[in-house]
Design an enzyme around this catalytic site. Structure first.
Site, PDB file in Angstrom:
ATOM      1  CE  LYS A 165      -4.140  -1.818   2.231  1.00  0.00           C
ATOM      2  NZ  LYS A 165      -5.177  -1.612   3.237  1.00  0.00           N
ATOM      3  CG  ASP A 201      -8.144   0.797   3.188  1.00  0.00           C
ATOM      4  OD1 ASP A 201      -9.003  -0.016   2.802  1.00  0.00           O
ATOM      5  OD2 ASP A 201      -6.918   0.573   3.156  1.00  0.00           O
TER       6      ASP A 201
END
Ligand code: ATR
Length: 368
Positions: A165, A201
């Site tokens: 990420k 997210d």
């Protein structure tokens, strides 16, 4: 009289034919239902769904068994058709992939990814909305090489998971301001050849929290100081909340607290929860260690809203203790599905079928 008799026997014969046709129909539908189940098992196991060798062997076997008057040619046509329909039922996304027109290809990349529920969630959403897309899971070690590969192959979108990420950001043409601030990308959109990174997210976490509580003016205590804590922390601050970080290792916790302008307490020194909302972002309590919880249960109070980002199990020990204490609880499914819905909308420009996505993940979790 004779005519009457033959009429009767004709009616009887027709009755027999009708009954046989009903049986054939029932049998074909039974066969398709079983084929669908086999397809689902194969997809879940990552096995090849279509097996031409087995299909040929099946027709050969039936031909050997056939005593007529059905001709070999007719038998072949009938079963070939049944097999073709079975294939369609087993592999809706593969049909799109094999069919004419440009099928958009998506993937989740990470290591490990074999247990990711993103493929089941996104493929179900594509199928439900009639979007011509297919979504696969790819285990990736070399992130830079993989991103170049996606560029060359024209992948339309990527979900990025652990451990890429952060490192993926250097491989992209552009990173959205919010994802840059968070320092992590979990969604890539291919905009006509330009790869742009986003973070869904934090959007997912905020939306999941907002279902249960108005974050504005609230103090949210976050357990953990990794990437998920960082994304959620930024989301809460943007929504007008205040953040307190509690973490096992002080250095990492203090660093995140500083970036968020938040207070920090070492996990071992926490004697009370000083906010209205508690969010666990650590893996403590995740399958197969479902008996664990990240902090002492006597720290829970009935007026707390408690969220866990773990979705396997759906009800973690933290959430079950919280519910027993009288707290409102939010499980990790909400955040996972909401972040997936934001991805779907970024990729397709269409409204995500939230309920369908949620049901797909729930039923996949029951099979885990
Ligand atoms: P992610 O990016 O998914 O948030 P991560 O960066 O590995 O994952 O962060 C996991 C967080 O969970 C960390 O804050 C970690 O604490 P440390 O900073 O002390 O490593 C926390 N964590 C992991 N295992 C833990 C455990 N057994 N007890 C308490 N905290 C734990």
């Amino acid at each position: 009289m004779t005519i009457q008799n033959s009429d009767k026997s004709l009616a009887e014969f027709r009755g027999l034919i009708d009954a046989i046709d009903a049986e054939i129909l029932e049998s074909i539908n039974q066969r398709l239902k079983i084929a669908k189940k086999i397809g689902a098992v194969k997809i879940r196991k990552g096995a090849q769904v279509i097996d031409p060798e087995r299909e040929s062997a099946l027709i050969e076997r039936l031909m050997a068994r056939n005593k007529g008057p059905l001709s070999r040619e007719s038998l072949y046509h009938i079963f070939k058709e049944i097999i073709t329909i079975s294939r369609q039922i087993q592999t809706p996304q593969l049909n799109d992939y094999l069919g004419p027109g440009a099928t958009a290809v998506y993937a989740v990349i990470g290591d490990p990814v074999s247990h990711s529920l993103s493929p089941v969630m996104h493929n179900r959403a594509f199928a439900h909305t009639g979007y011509n897309g297919v979504y696969i899971a790819l285990r990736v070690g070399d992130i830079a090489a993989a991103v170049n590969g996606f560029r060359a192959l024209g992948f339309k979108g990527i979900s990025v998971t652990i451990p890429h990420k952060v490192s993926v950001m250097d491989c992209l043409d552009e990173v959205d301001a919010r994802a840059r601030e968070i320092g992590a990308v979990n969604t890539i959109v291919n905009c006509d050849g330009r790869l742009v990174g986003y973070n869904s997210d934090y959007l997912g976490a905020v939306k999941a929290l907002a279902d249960a509580v108005d974050i504005g003016g609230k103090t949210v205590v976050i357990i953990g100081a990794g990437g998920a804590a960082r994304a959620i922390g930024f989301g809460i601050i943007r929504s007008g909340g205040r953040v307190v970080i509690i973490n096992r290792s002080p250095e990492k916790g203090e660093r995140l607290a500083e970036a968020l302008n938040a207070d920090f307490h070492p996990l071992s020194e926490v004697r009370e929860i000083e906010g209205q909302v508690l969010v666990n972002t650590t893996p403590v309590g995740m399958f197969p260690h479902a008996e664990q919880m990240p902090l002492e249960k006597n720290l829970l109070r009935p007026d707390l809203v408690v969220m866990d980002i773990i979705y396997n199990p759906l009800t973690t020990r933290l959430l079950s203790e919280a519910a027993r204490t009288g707290c409102r609880t939010i499980n990790g499914l909400s955040m996972f599905v909401y972040q997936g819905a934001f991805q779907f909308e970024l990729w397709t420009g269409e409204k995500a079928p939230l309920d369908v996505m949620k049901a797909a993940v729930e039923s996949a979790l029951q099979r885990v």
